[in-house]
Design an enzyme around this catalytic site. Structure first.
Site, short mmCIF file in Angstrom:
data_model
loop_
_atom_site.label_atom_id
_atom_site.label_comp_id
_atom_site.label_asym_id
_atom_site.label_seq_id
_atom_site.Cartn_x
_atom_site.Cartn_y
_atom_site.Cartn_z
N ASP A 14 58.50 -61.98 21.94
CA ASP A 14 59.72 -61.98 22.76
C ASP A 14 59.46 -62.46 24.19
OD1 ASP A 14 61.14 -61.08 20.63
OD2 ASP A 14 61.25 -59.00 21.30
N ARG A 95 55.83 -47.72 33.21
CA ARG A 95 56.79 -48.66 33.84
C ARG A 95 56.63 -48.72 35.35
NH1 ARG A 95 56.30 -50.77 29.29
NH2 ARG A 95 57.52 -49.90 27.60
N ASP A 124 63.64 -48.02 29.02
CA ASP A 124 62.71 -48.83 29.80
C ASP A 124 63.40 -49.82 30.74
OD1 ASP A 124 60.40 -47.57 28.92
OD2 ASP A 124 60.29 -48.78 27.10
N SER A 175 58.90 -51.16 16.70
CA SER A 175 58.75 -51.47 18.12
C SER A 175 57.69 -50.53 18.66
CB SER A 175 60.09 -51.25 18.82
OG SER A 175 59.86 -51.24 20.21
N1 ARG Z 1 61.42 -43.49 23.81
C1 ARG Z 1 60.24 -43.55 24.58
C2 ARG Z 1 60.58 -43.58 26.04
O1 ARG Z 1 61.68 -43.86 26.37
C3 ARG Z 1 59.34 -44.69 24.19
C4 ARG Z 1 59.83 -46.07 24.40
C5 ARG Z 1 58.84 -47.00 23.90
N2 ARG Z 1 59.21 -48.36 23.94
C6 ARG Z 1 59.09 -49.14 22.89
N3 ARG Z 1 59.37 -50.40 23.05
N4 ARG Z 1 58.71 -48.72 21.73
O2 ARG Z 1 59.76 -43.30 26.87
#
Ligand code: ARG
Length: 401
Positions: A14, A95, A124, A175
């Site tokens: 991506d 992040r 995110d 993912s």
């Molecule tokens: N749900 C978790 C969070 O918001 C993990 C997110 C992980 N991202 C991913 N692209 N799998 O912190």
């Protein structure tokens, strides 16, 4: 001058396609930014070359693994942070460190905009954009997947048409986001919340057919930070890595939850955080002997609020900073050793010692040597129950009228 955009680049399909996609949609030059937060996998140099091969005018790579461990994982450990009681904030804490490097790269390369590869449904995107707004209020944000309609099918077609140096055939149903603090897996088969995770989902933790013998480990802390494992000095990064290996081999730190996203959706997540969970368990047990009762009770509330703020993308907020100051103050005496056994998916503490402990053997013992005057308890209980006793007397009086 042509406008420049810095893109948070992972090296995957991506974001590789996003380089050219953003270029075509906006006419801007794209600078790829890859940040190593201990996710393992490909080398930063391989990722750098791919970014350039996909049309980036510059590629900025940062080895932030120690920075991430010291400044992001350690505060999370000090807070014993578990969002909704389960999730050690793996993605949520990566992040802000990525944001720091994105903003730094934007300054270095004269970019006006920051781009990331998140969808419009997750946390995110919020964490990236709130972080960028805070550290670089003049910077704009775009998300090609969300704002420029870059779907997966289009990404594959674009990569093939342009002959980009990236694999498009590998079918990954999940993912995944990972760093040294842990690994998050979602989507696909896991979206049916009755489906149990299959073994292939796991990478940081083993499912041993023949479980290995229990592994006893001693973790030494100084002011809330791990400084040695089995007497060998370690940095925070080394401590996390070593426990990822040893606790991971015993299947410690698997988490399967439905959590509340900031955007109002409940989502199923599988996490693996062997090192993080072993460390948080050990750290909490050391706090149990070194932090005074009222401070400890209040700290649990603060830790929960801290977790929610960090989960919700408020890493750089004033309240989070104030709570950090409180948590830091509580860690002053969190120094000592914790011995734990890693086995059968569990990390169980079985020994603790500390020069700054509040555990007083002479007060606690039921054997000879007891220094506690038990006769004091009677009067204490009388007064402690007084208020409720007076109130219940009124209940009886009113009921009898
Ligand atoms: N749900 C978790 C969070 O918001 C993990 C997110 C992980 N991202 C991913 N692209 N799998 O912190």
């Amino acid at each position: 001058m042509t406008e420049r955009i810095v893109l948070a680049y992972s090296g995957g399909l991506d974001t590789s396609v996003a380089i050219g996609w953003i270029g075509e949609a906006t006419g801007a030059e794209v600078i790829a930014v890859a940040v190593d937060v201990g996710q393992g996998g490909e080398s930063l140099e391989t990722i750098r070359q791919r970014a350039l091969g996909c049309g980036a005018v510059e590629a900025y790579v940062a080895d932030a693994s120690d920075e991430f461990a010291n400044e992001y994982c350690m505060p999370t450990l000090k807070a014993n942070a578990l969002y909704q009681g389960h999730y050690p904030l793996v993605s949520a804490i990566s992040r802000p460190v990525i944001v720091k490097h994105l903003v730094k790269a934007a300054r270095e390369f004269g970019a006006t905009t920051v781009a990331h590869g998140c969808t419009g449904k997750g946390n995110d995107q919020v964490r990236f954009e709130v972080g960028i707004q805070t550290l670089g209020p003049d910077l704009k944000c775009i998300a090609p997947v969300r704002d420029l309609a870059l779907t997966r099918d289009k990404a594959i077609a674009f990569a093939e048409e342009k002959g980009l140096p990236i694999e498009t055939t590998k079918k990954n149903p999940y993912s995944i986001d990972q760093n040294v603090w842990g690994r998050a897996v979602e989507t696909g088969y896991l979206e049916d919340i009755w489906n149990g995770p299959t073994k292939d989902i796991y990478d940081y933790t083993a499912t041993p057919e023949f479980p290995p013998a229990p592994d006893e480990v001693t973790i030494s802390f100084e002011a809330g930070v791990p400084v040695a494992i089995d007497g060998v000095k370690v940095t925070p990064l080394q401590a996390i890595k070593e426990l990822n290996r040893r606790a991971g081999a015993q299947g410690v730190g698997r988490i399967d939850v439905v959590e509340d996203r900031l955007v109002g959706i409940k989502s199923r997540e599988i996490y693996e955080a062997p090192g993080a969970m072993a460390l948080i368990t050990a750290h909490k047990h050391l706090e149990d002997i070194t932090i005074e009762r009222e401070q400890a009770r209040f700290k649990a509330t603060v830790g929960q609020r801290w977790s929610e703020l960090v989960y919700d993308g408020q890493w750089f907020s004033p309240l989070k900073r104030s709570l950090d100051a409180f948590i830091e103050d509580t860690q002053r005496y969190v120094t000592g050793d914790i011995r734990m056994v890693l086995h059968g998916g569990q990390a169980i503490v079985n020994g603790r010692r500390s020069e700054t402990s509040l555990y007083d053997f002479d007060l606690a013992t039921y054997d000879t040597g007891d220094t506690f005057d038990q006769s004091m308890a009677r009067g204490f209980i009388e007064l402690w129950g007084m208020s409720a006793k007076v109130a219940s007397g009124r209940d009886i009086r009113v009921a009898g009228q």
